[in-house]
Design an enzyme around this catalytic site. Structure first.
Site, PDB file in Angstrom:
ATOM      1  CG  PHE A   1     -16.940   3.554   2.283  1.00  0.00           C
ATOM      2  CD1 PHE A   1     -18.034   2.992   1.638  1.00  0.00           C
ATOM      3  CD2 PHE A   1     -16.615   3.091   3.549  1.00  0.00           C
ATOM      4  CE1 PHE A   1     -18.794   1.995   2.249  1.00  0.00           C
ATOM      5  CE2 PHE A   1     -17.357   2.095   4.167  1.00  0.00           C
ATOM      6  CZ  PHE A   1     -18.453   1.543   3.520  1.00  0.00           C
TER       7      PHE A   1
ATOM      8  CG  ASP B   1       1.525   7.301   3.430  1.00  0.00           C
ATOM      9  OD1 ASP B   1       0.446   7.202   4.026  1.00  0.00           O
ATOM     10  OD2 ASP B   1       2.266   8.309   3.511  1.00  0.00           O
ATOM     11  CB  ALA B   2       0.400  10.391   1.232  1.00  0.00           C
ATOM     12  CB  VAL B   3       0.843   8.123  -4.523  1.00  0.00           C
ATOM     13  CG1 VAL B   3       1.272   6.780  -3.961  1.00  0.00           C
ATOM     14  CG2 VAL B   3      -0.611   8.102  -4.956  1.00  0.00           C
ATOM     15  CG  HIS B   4      -2.001  13.014  -2.176  1.00  0.00           C
ATOM     16  ND1 HIS B   4      -2.522  11.883  -1.573  1.00  0.00           N
ATOM     17  CD2 HIS B   4      -1.670  13.851  -1.165  1.00  0.00           C
ATOM     18  CE1 HIS B   4      -2.515  12.043  -0.255  1.00  0.00           C
ATOM     19  NE2 HIS B   4      -1.991  13.227   0.008  1.00  0.00           N
TER      20      HIS B   4
ATOM     21  NE  ARG C   1      -2.331   3.206   2.664  1.00  0.00           N
ATOM     22  CZ  ARG C   1      -2.049   4.308   3.335  1.00  0.00           C
ATOM     23  NH1 ARG C   1      -0.825   4.566   3.743  1.00  0.00           N
ATOM     24  NH2 ARG C   1      -2.994   5.178   3.633  1.00  0.00           N
TER      25      ARG C   1
ATOM     26  CG  ASP D   1      -9.185   8.764   2.674  1.00  0.00           C
ATOM     27  OD1 ASP D   1      -9.145   7.885   3.550  1.00  0.00           O
ATOM     28  OD2 ASP D   1      -8.163   9.328   2.240  1.00  0.00           O
TER      29      ASP D   1
ATOM     30  CG  HIS E   1      -2.897   4.490   9.663  1.00  0.00           C
ATOM     31  ND1 HIS E   1      -3.105   3.814   8.484  1.00  0.00           N
ATOM     32  CD2 HIS E   1      -2.272   5.651   9.325  1.00  0.00           C
ATOM     33  CE1 HIS E   1      -2.628   4.533   7.481  1.00  0.00           C
ATOM     34  NE2 HIS E   1      -2.118   5.655   7.960  1.00  0.00           N
ATOM     35  CG  ASP E   2      -4.189   8.384   7.705  1.00  0.00           C
ATOM     36  OD1 ASP E   2      -3.269   8.880   8.390  1.00  0.00           O
ATOM     37  OD2 ASP E   2      -4.058   8.099   6.501  1.00  0.00           O
TER      38      ASP E   2
ATOM     39  CD  GLU F   1      -3.210   7.914   2.296  1.00  0.00           C
ATOM     40  OE1 GLU F   1      -3.926   8.437   3.150  1.00  0.00           O
ATOM     41  OE2 GLU F   1      -1.979   7.799   2.428  1.00  0.00           O
TER      42      GLU F   1
END
Length: 564
Positions: A305, A251-254, A249, A303, A374-375, A283
């Site tokens: 959802f 994380d935060a690829v943006h 997974r 997110d 977790h977030d 993500e």
């Protein structure tokens, strides 16, 4: 020369490499041995071979006052400021024929290895996790970080498992044991930034970052540079090949802001591991449907959802929940039918800027849904779980929606026992950095109504206090047996009735039937129709009847029917 990290050679020797384009000279230091000047190459790489069998401690000397660990260290001795350790990658695998599980079978439980007692502590929980009906565990980041406890997203040595969790061999043993229980194992990896304690890259490789491109963590990682690209792609391949993880997974690829890197990385991974079920999940706050559907990435964390259901379950509308406060039932309907809620519309929490791309054409399994992760717990000031924020009947209905809808469900450790323990943001920093993290954490919540007052923000737990860490253990709640029974029953229904029909399943239609009631239908792979009605109003009305087999009901709050 562009490969990172040590390579074992014959006769107990090891080849060492470091990309240090900002340095004219680097010396290899072996603990207990003579220093070895490294050869500088025109492309900024330094190399040296030395007598250094597995277990040898080493580091790189940049000048008289600075010696640094290998950024691609496979293990550390005494933390991220200490010696790197040469590791033999060989492992005596017991389940060598394991090839993974198809994506449609995936039900993920997200875990924090440190909270659960390290890699051996997670291993001890595998039998109960498998018995529940979960098919995959996902470890929050396990790579080395400053101190002995960390939430997971302050790592600085992406190739080295954290000493506090266990050795590389212990992590491989955990993965091997999980495969023996029929569980896939995914790993959360962070390629968008490094933590604040122990990141020495800037001291010798300034081009690793784009100083003129800002992110919340400083200059953007320069993934368009070949050595940086290789650093992360080789890291991904190490976890998937050497450790035999079943997926990653990202994380935060943006925050990486480079789609070409994401696509190229996925292609390299797919080409290197063609004969296994390897799953890659993003993500991506941008809701970029273009990264999905072409076979490179299996899914994205959705997110939307979580956020709309959180509004319906709790009534909270502060900060980013403001994007979902208006007509939440209609927004939930769109999410169930089409995937993303924001598909190019302006987002109030993003200054009205458009967010997302159309996603209705994508199968439901391209979206990972969750009520908590977790977030969404740890980023709350007090780390509260939904068991403390909404009533049990509503939460049971939302859980049934999560586990029976065709999207891929993710649950967070403790959900299955109705845990009421918080999951707080925790670190192990010291001195000025500890002060900065503590105050930065409290300032972050000034935009939430409950913490607008500076005095109220003082109640937010200190991330560096050991108690903040220990309180985050997911102890079973007072209704643990009831929750466990619910999860077990729903996952059995999913396994029997939904999973065999999931490949290519898509939303047919969904509509709001009131301020907090939604009806949704999906066309499954064999032509069957799945219908779900959920009502999260304070005073729910009786549910309608639908054609087909009633799979599950939660009073007047939830029902699911399957019509073949």
């Amino acid at each position: 020369m562009s490969a990172w990290g040590p390579t074992l050679l014959d006769g107990g020797r090891t080849g060492f490499r470091l990309w240090a384009p900002d340095r004219d000279a680097v010396t290899l230091e072996i603990d207990g041995g003579e220093p070895t000047p490294m050869q500088r190459h025109d492309d900024g790489w330094f190399t040296a071979d030395a007598q250094a069998p597995a277990g040898t401690r080493y580091r790189f000397r940049l000048d008289a006052d600075l010696a640094v660990p290998d950024p691609a260290s496979r293990a550390q001795h005494r933390g991220v400021h200490g010696w790197s350790v040469v590791v033999d990658p060989a492992h005596d695998w017991q389940h060598v024929d394991w090839g993974g599980r198809p994506w449609e079978e995936t039900v993920v439980m997200e875990l924090h290895a440190g909270i659960l007692g390290g890699f051996t502590g997670v291993m001890a929980r595998l039998p109960e996790i498998a018995a529940l009906g979960v098919t995959a565990i996902q470890l929050m980041p396990v790579n080395a970080f400053g101190g002995t406890r960390n939430w997971g997203y302050d790592g600085v040595l992406p190739y080295a498992p954290a000493e506090a969790y266990g050795t590389p061999a212990a992590l491989k043993a955990l993965i091997d044991a999980a495969h023996g229980h029929g569980l896939s194992v995914f790993l959360d990896v962070v390629y968008n930034h490094f933590g604040p304690d122990g990141n020495y890259l800037g001291a010798y490789a300034g081009d690793f970052f784009h100083g003129d491109v800002d992110t919340p963590w400083g200059g953007a990682v320069a993934v368009d540079a070949d050595p940086v690209h290789r650093f992360f792609v080789d890291n991904a391949l190490m976890w998937l090949d050497e450790y035999r993880f079943d997926g990653l997974r990202f994380d935060a690829v943006h925050a990486i802001a480079n789609d070409a890197f994401l696509d190229r990385m996925a292609r390299e991974i797919r080409a290197a591991l063609p004969d296994r079920h390897v799953h890659l999940v993003l993500e991506n706050e941008n809701n970029d449907a273009d990264r999905l559907g072409d076979g490179l990435y299996d899914a994205q964390w959705n997110d939307d959802f979580h956020n709309v259901l959180h509004v319906l379950l709790t009534g909270e509308t502060s900060a980013y929940y403001s994007d979902f406060a208006d007509k939440p039932a209609e927004r939930l309907a769109r999410c169930l039918e089409q995937g993303f809620i924001y598909q190019g519309e302006g987002s109030p929490n993003h200054d009205g800027k458009p967010r997302g791309k159309p996603s209705a054409h994508l199968p439901a399994t391209h979206f990972v849904s969750f009520l908590q992760n977790h977030d969404q717990i740890g980023n709350r000031a007090m780390g509260e779980r939904l068991t403390l924020l909404t009533d049990t009947d509503k939460l049971r209905a939302a859980t049934a929606l999560l586990l029976l809808a065709p999207q891929i469900p993710l649950i967070f450790m403790g959900d299955e026992t109705g845990s009421e323990a918080p999951f707080l943001f925790f670190t192990d920093f010291h001195d000025e950095l500890a002060d900065a993290v503590r105050e930065g954490r409290r300032k972050e919540f000034a935009k939430f109504d409950a913490f607008a007052d500076p005095e109220a923000r003082k109640r937010i737990p200190d991330p560096n206090a050991r108690d903040t860490f220990t309180r985050s253990t997911p102890l079973p709640g007072p209704q643990a047996d009831s929750w466990r029974d619910l999860y077990s029953a729903l996952l059995a229904l999913r396994r029997e009735h939904i999973v065999p029909r999931l490949s290519g399943a898509k939303g047919m239609a969904a509509r709001a039937l009131g301020d907090a009631r939604v009806e949704a239908q999906w066309r499954l792979a064999d032509g069957a129709t799945l219908t779900i009605v959920i009502d999260l109003a304070d005073m729910p009305e009786p549910l309608p009847d639908h054609a087909g087999e009633l799979l599950h009901a939660e009073g007047d709050r939830f029902a699911a029917w399957l019509r073949a």
